[in-house]
Design an enzyme around this catalytic site. Structure first.
Site, PDB file in Angstrom:
ATOM      1  N   CYS A  27      27.808  34.239  45.889  1.00  0.00           N
ATOM      2  CA  CYS A  27      28.013  34.859  44.582  1.00  0.00           C
ATOM      3  C   CYS A  27      29.463  35.262  44.361  1.00  0.00           C
ATOM      4  O   CYS A  27      29.790  35.893  43.362  1.00  0.00           O
ATOM      5  CB  CYS A  27      27.106  36.071  44.397  1.00  0.00           C
ATOM      6  SG  CYS A  27      27.402  37.412  45.569  1.00  0.00           S
ATOM      7  N   HIS A  59      42.640  39.696  39.679  1.00  0.00           N
ATOM      8  CA  HIS A  59      42.011  39.882  38.369  1.00  0.00           C
ATOM      9  C   HIS A  59      42.387  38.761  37.408  1.00  0.00           C
ATOM     10  O   HIS A  59      41.555  38.286  36.628  1.00  0.00           O
ATOM     11  CB  HIS A  59      42.420  41.233  37.786  1.00  0.00           C
ATOM     12  CG  HIS A  59      41.764  42.399  38.458  1.00  0.00           C
ATOM     13  ND1 HIS A  59      42.243  43.672  38.368  1.00  0.00           N
ATOM     14  CD2 HIS A  59      40.659  42.477  39.235  1.00  0.00           C
ATOM     15  CE1 HIS A  59      41.464  44.486  39.063  1.00  0.00           C
ATOM     16  NE2 HIS A  59      40.507  43.785  39.593  1.00  0.00           N
TER      17      HIS A  59
END
Length: 566
Positions: free
Chosen positions: A496, A198
């Protein structure tokens, strides 16, 4: 302070980590701590709370912390919003509350009950591995925030530097990373984490140079001067100030040139490459649409529903999807991903509870196997949104493992008049890409999960950060197989995952035959500008040297040497 890992050589004055966001920064170190005042803890523990009073105190703290995180999620966008919303959901998790309340009933004090319950779930998440293990940092950060709220202390977090500084931490929670002030935080250096953690994802979105998995980082002294190279992953301690300033100046000049790029994307000899943005909702789509992109290569629909207990109606979903489609209009591509719920993105009305290993369990398209109406209603809503907005989105499914799964999904999508594709996240999909392309219209490679599943390595394990690097030759080999299958079939193959946001790696991906790259908006101009400086022949050479490299660092070095500006 010597630390040598695979890749660039390190000396007694350097540390070596995994680079995740390019850029060069020079400044004093500020070390982030997560300590809560011992005096405040001692004062609280002098209170004699009954189990009922402690439960009431717990629920009040959960409400405040969860709302604070949800408010921060609403005030940001993209990956930051995603992880903040997920952490807010974690705060409200009934299983965690039950664990705390159970300990209170056995006579354990409130603070100890919170700490023990957090560690219970942290151990469970670690055993699960994969993306669930990635949540351990978030979980422990949540425990600290709850403790601070319970004892009446300000919430813990990173310090606000008095002068522009390099922030050093063991790791950073999304709630901290998402709100960093880019004028005061020059770069991020963490001792733990990996290329798809993250912290790395949000740092990339913010455009802050970042190096993760740096052994010995916490040994840096606050106030010491360091030069952080987000391209090589080297942190130089107390370098020559004049030399460091010159290197930063050159990097800033380079950055200014990249930021001036206005699209559309193509190599220097005219080979077109679609550069697209990853979006999560109407607001992020409207922001991304202002960038020089040709649309969105990844609309993460599940992020619209992380806080929903009940499934929205078809009409309500259509309105949400329509907001994204309208932002890009009829002339730009929008690739809509059906619900990628499960694992670290729980959606109450879709996700199965109690799985032993959610990362390898019923997530993504697999949710429709036992609940076909969930997918049918979402596809109906996407088709309705397309009709209402006069657009023709592409639709793809996540976590597809077999050709038959792809064929069945494509039939449903085409039955609604829309192009159908699937994500390549499972190695089986890459290995059989040529057969998948016989039944779908396009493929999109999700490099985050593809890397994790290929290398059998937890994305949050600092000791395994070299394995979770998308530059791993084995991962790139699967990308190359997929791209070549697309070239032979004459069908688009995009990327992506976070790999698309790396300007250096983007050249190699295009050289393999990837036709589109979708990324955080902040990465669009650097990637587009880098592609404009190289010919297709150079891109193909970049692909060859990256695939031939013995490890990620060698691959980076080889491609950098090939395309470095004069």
């Amino acid at each position: 302070m010597t630390q040598i890992t695979s890749g660039a050589a390190a000396t007694s004055d350097t540390l070596q980590g995994t680079p995740v966001v390019p850029g060069v920064a020079f400044g004093p170190v500020v070390v982030a701590t997560t300590e809560i005042s011992p005096d405040a803890i001692a004062a609280f523990e002098q209170q004699d709370l009954s189990a009922d009073d402690a439960t009431e105190r717990l629920d009040a703290a959960v409400g405040v912390v969860a709302q604070r995180l949800a408010d921060r999620a609403a005030s940001t966008e993209g990956s930051a919003a995603e992880v903040l919303a997920a952490t807010a959901g974690l705060a409200r998790d009934r299983g965690l509350r039950s664990a705390v309340v159970g300990r209170l009933g056995q006579g354990t004090g409130l603070l100890a009950a919170v700490a023990e319950s957090v560690e219970q779930f942290a151990e469970l998440f670690t055993q699960m591995g994969g993306v669930m293990a990635e949540r351990v940092t978030d979980l422990r950060d949540l425990g600290r925030r709850l403790t601070s709220e319970i004892v009446g202390e300000p919430e813990p977090g990173v310090p606000t530097p008095e002068v522009p500084s390099v922030l050093v931490a063991e790791d950073l929670a999304p709630a901290d990373t998402a709100l960093l002030d880019g004028t005061l935080v020059l770069a991020l250096v963490t001792e733990r984490g990996g290329p798809t953690s993250h912290t790395a994802i949000i740092a990339r979105q913010l455009g802050i140079p970042c190096v993760v998995a740096v052994p010995g980082a916490l040994g840096l002294r606050s106030g010491s001067q360091v030069l952080v190279d987000g391209v090589s992953g080297v942190i130089e301690v107390d370098p020559d100030p004049t030399d460091a300033a010159e290197r930063v100046a050159r990097a800033e000049q380079r950055r200014a040139l990249l930021e001036a790029w206005t699209g559309p994307a193509a190599t220097s000899d005219g080979t077109a490459v679609k550069v697209l943005a990853n979006v999560a909702d109407r607001a992020s789509a409207q922001h991304a649409a202002q960038a020089p992109v040709e649309g969105s290569g990844l609309f993460r629909t599940e992020l619209c529903f992380l806080n929903r207990k009940d499934e929205p109606s078809v009409e309500e979903q259509a309105e949400l999807y329509g907001g994204v489609l309208t932002a890009f209009g009829p002339d730009r591509t929008v690739v809509v991903r059906t619900l990628d719920a499960g694992s670290d993105k729980p959606v109450a009305f879709a996700t199965l509870a109690g799985e032993e290993n959610p990362a390898l369990g019923v997530r993504g398209l697999r949710l429709s196997f036992g609940n076909p109406g969930l997918l049918e209603r979402q596809l109906d809503a996407i088709a309705m949104a397309a009709e209402q907005t006069g657009t023709r989105p592409w639709v793809m499914a996540p976590m597809v493992a077999t050709v038959e799964e792809a064929r069945a999904f494509a039939e449903q999508v085409r039955g609604r008049g829309l192009p159908a594709g699937v994500m390549v996240e499972v190695p089986s999909a890459a290995l059989l890409a040529h057969r998948f392309l016989e039944v779908v219209d396009f493929l999109s490679i999700g490099t985050n999960d593809l890397t994790q599943y290929t290398m059998a390595a937890d994305r949050m394990a600092a000791d395994l950060a070299h394995l979770t690097d998308p530059w791993q030759p084995a991962v790139l080999a699967l990308v190359a197989i997929t791209a070549e299958a697309g070239r032979q079939a004459g069908k688009p193959v995009g990327v992506c995952g976070e790999a698309a946001a790396d300007p250096l790696l983007a050249t190699a991906l295009v050289g393999m035959g990837v036709t589109s790259l979708s990324m955080a908006s902040a990465a669009v101009r650097p990637v587009g500008a880098q592609l404009a400086e190289v010919s297709m022949d150079v891109c193909e050479q970049a692909a060859e040297v990256a695939l031939a490299a013995v490890d990620p660092a060698a691959g980076r070095d080889a491609v950098r040497a090939l395309i470095a500006p004069a």
